[in-house]
Write an enzyme that holds these catalytic residues in place. Structure first.
Site, PDB file in Angstrom:
ATOM      1  N   SER A 194      -0.658  -3.155  -0.608  1.00  0.00           N
ATOM      2  CA  SER A 194      -0.279  -3.430  -1.968  1.00  0.00           C
ATOM      3  C   SER A 194       0.421  -4.732  -1.947  1.00  0.00           C
ATOM      4  O   SER A 194      -0.471  -5.908  -1.815  1.00  0.00           O
ATOM      5  CB  SER A 194       0.333  -2.277  -2.444  1.00  0.00           C
ATOM      6  OG  SER A 194       0.321  -2.558  -3.931  1.00  0.00           O
ATOM      7  N   ASP A 288      -7.863   3.169  -7.867  1.00  0.00           N
ATOM      8  CA  ASP A 288      -6.896   2.203  -7.853  1.00  0.00           C
ATOM      9  C   ASP A 288      -7.040   1.188  -8.943  1.00  0.00           C
ATOM     10  O   ASP A 288      -8.013   0.651  -8.822  1.00  0.00           O
ATOM     11  CB  ASP A 288      -6.856   1.965  -6.321  1.00  0.00           C
ATOM     12  CG  ASP A 288      -5.383   0.900  -6.139  1.00  0.00           C
ATOM     13  OD1 ASP A 288      -4.815   0.451  -7.075  1.00  0.00           O
ATOM     14  OD2 ASP A 288      -5.462   0.695  -4.938  1.00  0.00           O
ATOM     15  N   HIS A 318      -4.346   4.836  -4.721  1.00  0.00           N
ATOM     16  CA  HIS A 318      -3.409   3.994  -4.055  1.00  0.00           C
ATOM     17  C   HIS A 318      -2.277   4.722  -3.314  1.00  0.00           C
ATOM     18  O   HIS A 318      -2.103   6.065  -3.666  1.00  0.00           O
ATOM     19  CB  HIS A 318      -2.843   3.292  -5.309  1.00  0.00           C
ATOM     20  CG  HIS A 318      -1.902   1.944  -4.937  1.00  0.00           C
ATOM     21  ND1 HIS A 318      -2.553   0.877  -4.559  1.00  0.00           N
ATOM     22  CD2 HIS A 318      -0.841   1.912  -4.816  1.00  0.00           C
ATOM     23  CE1 HIS A 318      -1.834  -0.016  -4.310  1.00  0.00           C
ATOM     24  NE2 HIS A 318      -0.331   0.579  -4.553  1.00  0.00           N
TER      25      HIS A 318
END
Length: 347
Positions: A194, A288, A318
């Site tokens: 991320s 996501d 995610h």
């Protein structure tokens, strides 16, 4: 007249459909698979508040997907103990503006081992080495590498480029000190999830630009690559869990001093020159908001002549990567990342 009537009816139908689409809430781009859904259900049961409605201090106290995995394991009557590795050591190293906490995971066996420099996620605002403990453990075992997991200064207390500068400093420390923890300084790769994926990608670019030792490989897991708030997946997955589009806006506002910072190629790495970078594995999740920009980055790397192994995991959300204890897709993703890393280490 009949032809004109048909046209009018068709146009009216299209207009009604358009109005209905505008009135309907955005649909997610897929359905979580049963294992993923079980984690999401458990996360909801933990009773967290929407991150985007909280202060940073409050947000850091909310239950995390890692907490949900542990709760689910206990619910299933399984051990929630961390995946064992050879050794785990906490240290503090000099950073760009003060000490940086790191955690070194050493696999079983005899070194020197290749090294993975790992950067956790959390939108540059929340999370820490404990929240992202499972991914480094899984990578140490799967890749047979020492994993150096680094923390960094976070917003809003420390604005961009504080986290980027800290992770760069920790990367350089890792190169200089790998030999002291059974690591091979010539075989160092970067991995990030991320926001960490954003910074891992930025390290590869910065190393090239500053003539520093480049990572031998990069693994970017659902990386942030652009500040664009209107990518296709940010629209499709605006209401997704555990990350939604409103949270991405909240993270950006907390970390970036101004919208102009988000446009800089040191943050929006999709805008950077991507030639002559290390080969990469890029992993995205179907459900996501960051899926589109991860795919776009993979495509741009390929166009720049970089070897890329890209895969999108259907039915995953995610944060799935570190959930190997309860989500089979995560085990597959870790194996994919490890396979890429091993190729990089063998170069």
């Amino acid at each position: 007249m009949r032809f004109q009537t048909r046209i009018l009816v068709s146009v009216s139908a299209l207009a009604l459909a358009a109005v209905a689409a505008l009135a309907s809430p955005p649909a997610m781009s897929g359905k979580p698979d049963p294992q993923m859904q079980a984690v999401l259900d458990q996360l909801q049961a933990l009773g967290g508040k929407p991150i985007e409605t909280l202060s940073a201090e409050e947000a850091r106290k909310q239950p995390t997907p890692a907490d949900a995995v542990k709760a689910l394991l206990k619910k299933q009557g399984k051990s929630a103990a961390p995946e064992p590795v050879g050794n785990v050591a906490n240290r503090s190293i000099p950073g760009a503006a003060g000490p940086i906490p790191i955690r070194i995971y050493t696999p079983k066996g005899t070194g020197p081992f290749p090294v993975v420099f790992y950067i956790h996620g959390g939108g540059w605002v929340i999370a820490d080495l404990d929240v992202y403990d499972s991914s480094p453990r899984a990578l140490a075992n799967a890749a047979g590498a020492v994993v150096v997991s680094t923390h960094y200064r976070q917003g809003p207390e420390h604005k961009f480029p504080a986290a980027h500068d800290d992770t760069w400093a920790a990367y350089k420390w890792t190169l200089a000190n790998a030999g002291s923890f059974q690591g091979d300084p010539k075989r160092v790769a970067v991995v990030g999830e991320s926001a960490g994926g954003n910074m891992a990608g930025a390290i590869a670019i910065r190393a090239r630009d500053e003539g520093a030792q480049a990572p031998v490989y990069q693994v970017l897991i659902y990386p942030v690559t652009t500040a664009d708030p209107a990518t296709p997946s940010k629209k499709e997955n605006a209401q997704a869990k555990p990350l939604n589009t409103a949270m991405m806006k909240w993270f950006s506002e907390k970390y970036l001093a101004s919208p102009a910072d988000g446009e800089k190629p040191t943050f929006s790495i999709l805008k950077a020159d991507l030639k002559n970078l290390p080969p990469a594995t890029i992993i995205t999740a179907q459900i996501d908001p960051l899926r589109s920009e991860g795919k776009d980055y993979a495509d741009r790397l390929k166009a720049a002549g970089v070897a890329v192994d890209y895969k999108n995991y259907d039915g995953a959300t995610h944060e799935f990567f570190g959930m190997g204890a309860v989500v089979d897709q995560a085990k597959l993703a870790v194996a994919q990342a490890a396979a890429g890393l091993k190729k990089g280490f063998a170069r």
